[in-house]
Design a protein around this motif. Structure first.
Motif, short mmCIF file in Angstrom:
data_model
loop_
_atom_site.label_atom_id
_atom_site.label_comp_id
_atom_site.label_asym_id
_atom_site.label_seq_id
_atom_site.Cartn_x
_atom_site.Cartn_y
_atom_site.Cartn_z
N GLY A 46 0.80 -1.23 0.00
CA GLY A 46 0.00 0.00 0.00
C GLY A 46 0.84 1.28 0.00
O GLY A 46 0.54 2.22 -0.76
N PRO A 47 1.90 1.40 0.82
CA PRO A 47 2.69 2.63 0.83
C PRO A 47 3.27 2.98 -0.55
O PRO A 47 3.42 4.16 -0.87
N ASN A 48 3.57 1.97 -1.37
CA ASN A 48 4.08 2.27 -2.72
C ASN A 48 2.98 2.88 -3.60
O ASN A 48 3.24 3.77 -4.41
N ILE A 49 1.77 2.39 -3.43
CA ILE A 49 0.64 2.93 -4.20
C ILE A 49 0.39 4.37 -3.74
O ILE A 49 0.25 5.28 -4.56
N VAL A 50 0.35 4.57 -2.42
CA VAL A 50 0.07 5.90 -1.88
C VAL A 50 1.17 6.90 -2.28
O VAL A 50 0.89 8.02 -2.71
N ARG A 51 2.42 6.47 -2.20
CA ARG A 51 3.54 7.37 -2.56
C ARG A 51 3.42 7.85 -4.00
O ARG A 51 3.56 9.03 -4.31
N ASN A 52 3.08 6.92 -4.90
CA ASN A 52 2.97 7.30 -6.31
C ASN A 52 1.73 8.15 -6.59
O ASN A 52 1.81 9.12 -7.35
N LEU A 53 0.62 7.79 -5.97
CA LEU A 53 -0.60 8.60 -6.17
C LEU A 53 -0.36 10.02 -5.65
O LEU A 53 -0.75 11.00 -6.28
N HIS A 54 0.30 10.10 -4.51
CA HIS A 54 0.55 11.38 -3.87
C HIS A 54 1.42 12.28 -4.76
O HIS A 54 1.24 13.50 -4.80
N ALA A 55 2.33 11.64 -5.51
CA ALA A 55 3.25 12.42 -6.34
C ALA A 55 2.65 12.85 -7.68
O ALA A 55 3.22 13.67 -8.38
N ILE A 61 -5.49 11.97 -3.08
CA ILE A 61 -5.92 10.92 -2.16
C ILE A 61 -6.86 11.54 -1.14
O ILE A 61 -6.48 12.45 -0.40
N VAL A 62 -8.09 11.04 -1.11
CA VAL A 62 -9.07 11.58 -0.15
C VAL A 62 -8.84 10.95 1.23
O VAL A 62 -8.89 11.64 2.24
N ALA A 63 -8.60 9.67 1.25
CA ALA A 63 -8.34 9.00 2.54
C ALA A 63 -7.67 7.65 2.32
O ALA A 63 -7.83 7.03 1.26
N VAL A 64 -6.94 7.21 3.33
CA VAL A 64 -6.35 5.87 3.34
C VAL A 64 -7.06 5.07 4.42
O VAL A 64 -7.29 5.57 5.53
N CYS A 65 -7.41 3.86 4.08
CA CYS A 65 -8.12 3.00 5.03
C CYS A 65 -7.30 1.76 5.35
O CYS A 65 -6.75 1.13 4.44
N SER A 76 -0.25 8.32 8.62
CA SER A 76 -0.38 9.71 9.10
C SER A 76 0.98 10.36 9.29
O SER A 76 1.16 11.55 9.04
N ARG A 77 1.96 9.55 9.76
CA ARG A 77 3.30 10.10 9.95
C ARG A 77 3.92 10.47 8.60
O ARG A 77 4.57 11.50 8.45
N ALA A 78 3.70 9.59 7.60
CA ALA A 78 4.30 9.84 6.28
C ALA A 78 3.62 10.99 5.56
O ALA A 78 4.27 11.72 4.81
N TYR A 79 2.31 11.15 5.78
CA TYR A 79 1.55 12.20 5.07
C TYR A 79 0.69 12.96 6.08
O TYR A 79 -0.51 12.74 6.19
N PRO A 80 1.32 13.87 6.84
CA PRO A 80 0.57 14.59 7.88
C PRO A 80 -0.63 15.31 7.25
O PRO A 80 -0.52 15.88 6.17
N GLY A 81 -1.76 15.21 7.90
CA GLY A 81 -2.95 15.91 7.41
C GLY A 81 -3.81 15.05 6.51
O GLY A 81 -4.96 15.41 6.21
#
Ligand SMILES: NC(=O)c1ccc[n+]([C@@H]2O[C@H](COP(=O)([O-])OP(=O)(O)OC[C@H]3O[C@@H](n4cnc5c(N)ncnc54)[C@H](O)[C@@H]3O)[C@@H](O)[C@H]2O)c1
Length: 366
Positions: A46-55, A61-65, A76-81
């Motif tokens: 999941g963190p690889n998907i989130v990192r790429n989407l974020h970039a 990204i509306v939310a991570v579940c 939350s630590r990796a993407y504050p807010g």
């Protein structure tokens, strides 16, 4: 000895193999629209998907579940807010969200992807698409009915190496294919819920589905289980028309990591070593020619041994390209090359391999 050929699944006729899978095409002109996505699963992948989407500008990204609180703390630590939730129903209910990425264990893919589609969301689902071909067919039908996109994360299809190999096949550089032989072995990571076949082989099976134009006819698999009740080593052979044969060796009990694929053709042969940092693909101008001499036993065998070269391989991260392509497919109404049907073809091969493995190498017709 006559060999028993048993049909693998009776669903095979329902969604027929299409003709050649389309090759990757660059995203269309950049769309100004931003798409909104929710991600379910923030474990290992999941963190690889989130990192790429974020970039990517095209995604927000509306939310991570994740149902595991420690996973949400990491996110939350990796993407504050960034919003997090332990209940995927929050993502389903959100009217902001247009797409959902399912990055959870295989046995949960069907339930989560189905719920997302039912709530009108496009889905990006991890490999392997589903646990059974019947589940995959149901999701494909549901997405078609609701005019939604399914993309299955066959990550390697977006790697520079596989895109280059596909070009070398399509433009005739390799000639007619003889074989595809891949080795994907390392120590672990042992999965609790699936065998090495369902964990590692989807990569190779999706690659050979993409690279080989012919559609497979039969599967034979042998292997063994030694530790946790699931096969941890497997040798899968896939038979194609025109004597093309593919072989996939997957193993969680190897002392060393190997990621090597050999592809032999009538004109050229190649070696793809994915662990090489630079020259991942080497093309060999090597081959064998057999001609008949005068007598019936008089075969003339000649070997060709010419140049070796390493073509340029694009280094862009495969996931980045894939997730950009996902947004492009949604915005421009394109059918992804790694759509639900591609996911289904891989699941059928996995089911056939599993059935053959249980029958200690029985031939399973597709
Ligand atoms: N494409 C690739 O190269 C690649 C690589 C590794 C894994 N994967 C795939 O990614 C998927 C996940 O694998 P992983 O190794 O990250 O697994 P993992 O077990 O490390 O992580 C899965 C996460 O999903 C969460 N989860 C499970 N069910 C949930 C639910 N109902 N609601 C919310 N959260 C839930 C778990 O708490 C966990 O944090 C698998 O399908 C795997 O095959 C793909």
């Amino acid at each position: 000895m006559s060999v028993q050929i048993s049909p693998v699944v009776d669903t095979a006729a329902a969604v027929p193999y299409p003709s050649r899978t389309p090759a990757y095409a660059e995203p269309f002109a950049a769309a100004s629209t931003t798409l909104h996505i929710g991600v379910i699963g923030y474990g290992y992948w999941g963190p690889n998907i989130v990192r790429n989407l974020h970039a990517l500008d095209r995604w927000r990204i509306v939310a991570v579940c994740d149902r595991d609180a420690s996973a949400l703390t990491r996110a939350s630590r990796a993407y504050p807010g960034m919003a997090v939730t332990n209940d995927y129903a929050d993502l389903l209910r959100s009217t902001d969200i247009e797409a959902i990425a399912v990055v959870t264990p295989v046995w949960t893919h069907f339930e989560l992807a189905k719920a997302a589609l039912e709530h009108g969301k496009h889905v990006f689902v991890e490999k392997p698409f589903t646990s059974t071909a019947a589940q995959a067919e149901e999701l494909i039908e549901l997405a078609d009915r609701k005019n939604l996109r399914i993309m299955v994360d066959h990550t390697f299809l977006f790697s520079g190496a596989v895109r280059k190999i596909r070009t070398l096949v399509d433009d005739g550089t390799l000639g007619s294919l003889y074989y595809f032989d891949s080795t994907r072995v390392n120590l672990g990571l042992f999965q609790h819920d699936v065998s090495v076949v369902w964990d590692l082989a989807p990569h190779d099976l999706s690659i050979l589905d993409y690279v080989i134009a012919e559609r497979p006819e039969a599967v034979v698999a042998t292997g063994g289980q030694h530790l946790n009740g699931h096969a941890d080593i497997a040798f899968i052979t896939v038979y194609f028309p025109n004597s093309i044969v593919a072989h996939v060796n997957v193993n969680w009990l190897s002392p060393v990591k190997v990621r090597t694929t050999l592809i032999g053709g009538t004109e050229k042969m190649l070696v793809w070593n994915d662990l090489e940092p630079d020259e991942k693909i080497k093309i060999y101008d090597k081959g064998v020619q057999i001609t008949n001499g005068q007598g019936i036993y008089d075969l003339l065998v000649s070997y060709r041994s010419g140049d070796v070269w390493a073509p340029k391989v694009e280094q862009t991260e495969a996931l980045k390209l894939e997730l950009e392509y996902f947004s492009d497919c949604i915005l421009n109404d394109r059918v992804p090359l790694n759509d639900g049907a591609a996911g289904l073809r891989v699941v059928r091969l996995l089911e056939a391999a599993e059935q053959s493995l249980k029958g200690r190498g029985a031939i399973v017709a597709l």
